[in-house]
Design a protein around this motif. Structure first.
Motif, mmCIF file in Angstrom:
data_model
loop_
_atom_site.group_PDB
_atom_site.id
_atom_site.type_symbol
_atom_site.label_atom_id
_atom_site.label_comp_id
_atom_site.label_asym_id
_atom_site.label_seq_id
_atom_site.Cartn_x
_atom_site.Cartn_y
_atom_site.Cartn_z
ATOM 1 N N GLY A 46 3.456 10.677 11.182
ATOM 2 C CA GLY A 46 2.839 9.934 10.083
ATOM 3 C C GLY A 46 3.773 9.642 8.930
ATOM 4 N N HIS A 47 5.075 9.841 9.128
ATOM 5 C CA HIS A 47 6.047 9.602 8.057
ATOM 6 C C HIS A 47 6.710 8.242 8.228
ATOM 7 C CE1 HIS A 47 5.716 13.709 6.622
ATOM 8 N NE2 HIS A 47 5.806 14.115 7.868
ATOM 9 N N TYR A 60 3.162 -2.140 2.238
ATOM 10 C CA TYR A 60 1.775 -1.947 2.670
ATOM 11 C C TYR A 60 1.338 -0.501 2.400
ATOM 12 C CZ TYR A 60 3.120 -6.227 5.032
ATOM 13 O OH TYR A 60 3.597 -7.482 5.301
ATOM 14 N N PRO A 61 1.220 -0.117 1.128
ATOM 15 C CA PRO A 61 0.908 1.281 0.802
ATOM 16 C C PRO A 61 -0.459 1.752 1.305
ATOM 17 C CG PRO A 61 0.864 -0.082 -1.178
ATOM 18 C CD PRO A 61 1.417 -0.936 -0.073
ATOM 19 N N LYS A 62 -1.453 0.881 1.296
ATOM 20 C CA LYS A 62 -2.773 1.294 1.796
ATOM 21 C C LYS A 62 -2.749 1.461 3.313
ATOM 22 C CE LYS A 62 -5.539 -0.520 -1.986
ATOM 23 N NZ LYS A 62 -6.536 -1.510 -2.399
ATOM 24 N N ALA A 63 -2.015 0.606 3.997
ATOM 25 C CA ALA A 63 -1.865 0.758 5.450
ATOM 26 C C ALA A 63 -1.150 2.073 5.752
ATOM 27 C CB ALA A 63 -1.103 -0.421 6.042
ATOM 28 N N TYR A 64 -0.129 2.386 4.943
ATOM 29 C CA TYR A 64 0.578 3.655 5.141
ATOM 30 C C TYR A 64 -0.373 4.836 4.952
ATOM 31 C CZ TYR A 64 3.271 7.811 4.390
ATOM 32 O OH TYR A 64 3.722 9.106 4.473
ATOM 33 N N THR A 65 -1.198 4.790 3.930
ATOM 34 C CA THR A 65 -2.142 5.886 3.684
ATOM 35 C C THR A 65 -3.071 6.067 4.881
ATOM 36 O OG1 THR A 65 -2.025 5.554 1.295
ATOM 37 C CG2 THR A 65 -3.968 6.708 2.136
ATOM 38 N N HIS A 67 -2.464 5.159 7.973
ATOM 39 C CA HIS A 67 -1.631 5.632 9.081
ATOM 40 C C HIS A 67 -1.355 7.128 8.947
ATOM 41 C CE1 HIS A 67 1.649 5.783 11.996
ATOM 42 N NE2 HIS A 67 2.367 6.381 11.067
ATOM 43 N N ASN A 68 -0.959 7.537 7.761
ATOM 44 C CA ASN A 68 -0.640 8.941 7.528
ATOM 45 C C ASN A 68 -1.867 9.822 7.744
ATOM 46 O OD1 ASN A 68 -0.395 11.333 5.327
ATOM 47 N ND2 ASN A 68 1.580 10.849 6.275
ATOM 48 N N LYS A 69 -3.018 9.365 7.274
ATOM 49 C CA LYS A 69 -4.266 10.118 7.478
ATOM 50 C C LYS A 69 -4.561 10.248 8.971
ATOM 51 C CE LYS A 69 -9.191 10.063 6.542
ATOM 52 N NZ LYS A 69 -10.332 9.254 6.179
ATOM 53 N N LEU A 89 -3.504 -1.479 12.686
ATOM 54 C CA LEU A 89 -4.126 -1.390 11.362
ATOM 55 C C LEU A 89 -4.495 -2.793 10.888
ATOM 56 C CD1 LEU A 89 -1.519 1.092 9.899
ATOM 57 C CD2 LEU A 89 -3.932 1.619 10.286
ATOM 58 N N ALA A 90 -5.771 -3.000 10.611
ATOM 59 C CA ALA A 90 -6.238 -4.280 10.077
ATOM 60 C C ALA A 90 -5.706 -4.447 8.653
ATOM 61 C CB ALA A 90 -7.764 -4.318 10.084
ATOM 62 N N PRO A 91 -5.641 -5.676 8.165
ATOM 63 C CA PRO A 91 -5.164 -5.903 6.796
ATOM 64 C C PRO A 91 -5.999 -5.128 5.777
ATOM 65 C CG PRO A 91 -5.329 -7.980 7.983
ATOM 66 C CD PRO A 91 -5.964 -6.930 8.851
ATOM 67 N N VAL A 92 -5.325 -4.328 4.937
ATOM 68 C CA VAL A 92 -6.021 -3.549 3.908
ATOM 69 C C VAL A 92 -5.369 -3.661 2.537
ATOM 70 C CG1 VAL A 92 -7.052 -1.847 5.470
ATOM 71 C CG2 VAL A 92 -4.781 -1.416 4.529
ATOM 72 N N ASP A 93 -4.132 -4.130 2.484
ATOM 73 C CA ASP A 93 -3.430 -4.203 1.207
ATOM 74 C C ASP A 93 -3.734 -5.515 0.504
ATOM 75 O OD1 ASP A 93 -1.463 -1.834 0.726
ATOM 76 O OD2 ASP A 93 -1.390 -2.244 2.883
ATOM 77 N N SER A 94 -4.082 -5.424 -0.783
ATOM 78 C CA SER A 94 -4.405 -6.635 -1.537
ATOM 79 C C SER A 94 -3.173 -7.532 -1.616
ATOM 80 C CB SER A 94 -4.901 -6.278 -2.938
ATOM 81 O OG SER A 94 -3.918 -5.569 -3.642
ATOM 82 N N GLY A 95 -3.419 -8.824 -1.548
ATOM 83 C CA GLY A 95 -2.325 -9.783 -1.591
ATOM 84 C C GLY A 95 -1.620 -9.952 -0.260
ATOM 85 N N SER A 96 -2.060 -9.240 0.752
ATOM 86 C CA SER A 96 -1.423 -9.338 2.063
ATOM 87 C C SER A 96 -2.488 -9.318 3.147
ATOM 88 C CB SER A 96 -0.473 -8.156 2.269
ATOM 89 O OG SER A 96 -0.063 -8.111 3.605
ATOM 90 N N GLN A 97 -2.443 -10.283 3.996
ATOM 91 C CA GLN A 97 -3.386 -10.346 5.107
ATOM 92 C C GLN A 97 -2.652 -10.138 6.427
ATOM 93 O OE1 GLN A 97 -6.823 -10.545 5.026
ATOM 94 N NE2 GLN A 97 -6.362 -10.034 2.922
ATOM 95 N N HIS A 98 -1.854 -9.073 6.478
ATOM 96 C CA HIS A 98 -1.077 -8.795 7.683
ATOM 97 C C HIS A 98 -1.612 -7.571 8.410
ATOM 98 C CE1 HIS A 98 2.285 -10.866 5.275
ATOM 99 N NE2 HIS A 98 1.679 -11.747 6.045
#
Length: 183
Positions: A46-47, A60-65, A67-69, A89-98
């Motif tokens: 998860g690192h 993509y900090p929210k995607a990382y969170t 993933h790490n969880k 991981l579906a798009p979760v970070d604001s400003g990014s739809q990746h």
């Protein structure tokens, strides 16, 4: 930055049931279209602390969170995420739809990373699983971009990974085309 592109020539008469690559020079994140899937290889701990994984973590900090969880809380040291598996991981970070595709090709990282042959073997299974997850997402992914996975911090020559990926026999509904990006 303008990206340069070249089509993979592949062997003459290559089987249509295998992956097809186009090669690009540039930033794989830059100008990635909405709903684009961005793939990288990672450890099952998860690192995302080095190499391209670190860039994913920053962008993509929210995607990382999430993933790490998934790796650290939904799995344990005694039952880690299995290598040869994948996470979409579906798009979760604001400003990014990746979308983010994580290929678990090594159990650990740094000096404890898996041996190159194991990483290559895990790559085939991981990519197969990811392609199935994309199929199950039912057309929500627009295109697929990937760096030259395993060739950075995992130290596997790209040619070995490329050969393994091209050995995958595509199942019905799996995506065939992947853009390969390098800086």
């Amino acid at each position: 930055m303008d990206a340069q592109s070249t089509k993979d020539q592949g062997p003459e008469g290559a089987d249509a049931g295998t992956l097809s690559f186009t090669y690009h020079i540039g930033d794989m994140f830059e100008d990635a279209p909405e709903n684009c899937l961005l793939i990288h290889a990672c450890n099952s701990q998860g690192h995302w602390g080095a190499g391209i994984a670190k860039a994913f973590k920053q962008k993509y900090p929210k995607a990382y969170t999430a993933h790490n969880k998934f790796c650290a809380k939904e799995h344990s040291k005694t039952q880690p995420v299995p290598t040869g598996s994948a996470q979409l991981l579906a798009p979760v970070d604001s400003g990014s739809q990746h979308w983010i595709g994580c290929l678990f090709t090594s159990a650990k990282y740094g000096k404890a990373k898996d041996k190159p042959d194991a990483i290559v073997k895990n790559t085939t299974a991981s990519m197969s699983m990811l392609l199935e997850l994309v199929r199950m997402a039912d057309g929500e992914v627009s295109e697929i971009r990937m760096c030259k996975i395993n060739s950075g911090k995992f130290g596997v020559p790209w040619e070995k990974t490329e050969e393994a990926l091209k050995s995958i026999i595509l199942q019905e509904g799996w995506r065939e085309k992947i853009e390969i990006w390098e800086p």
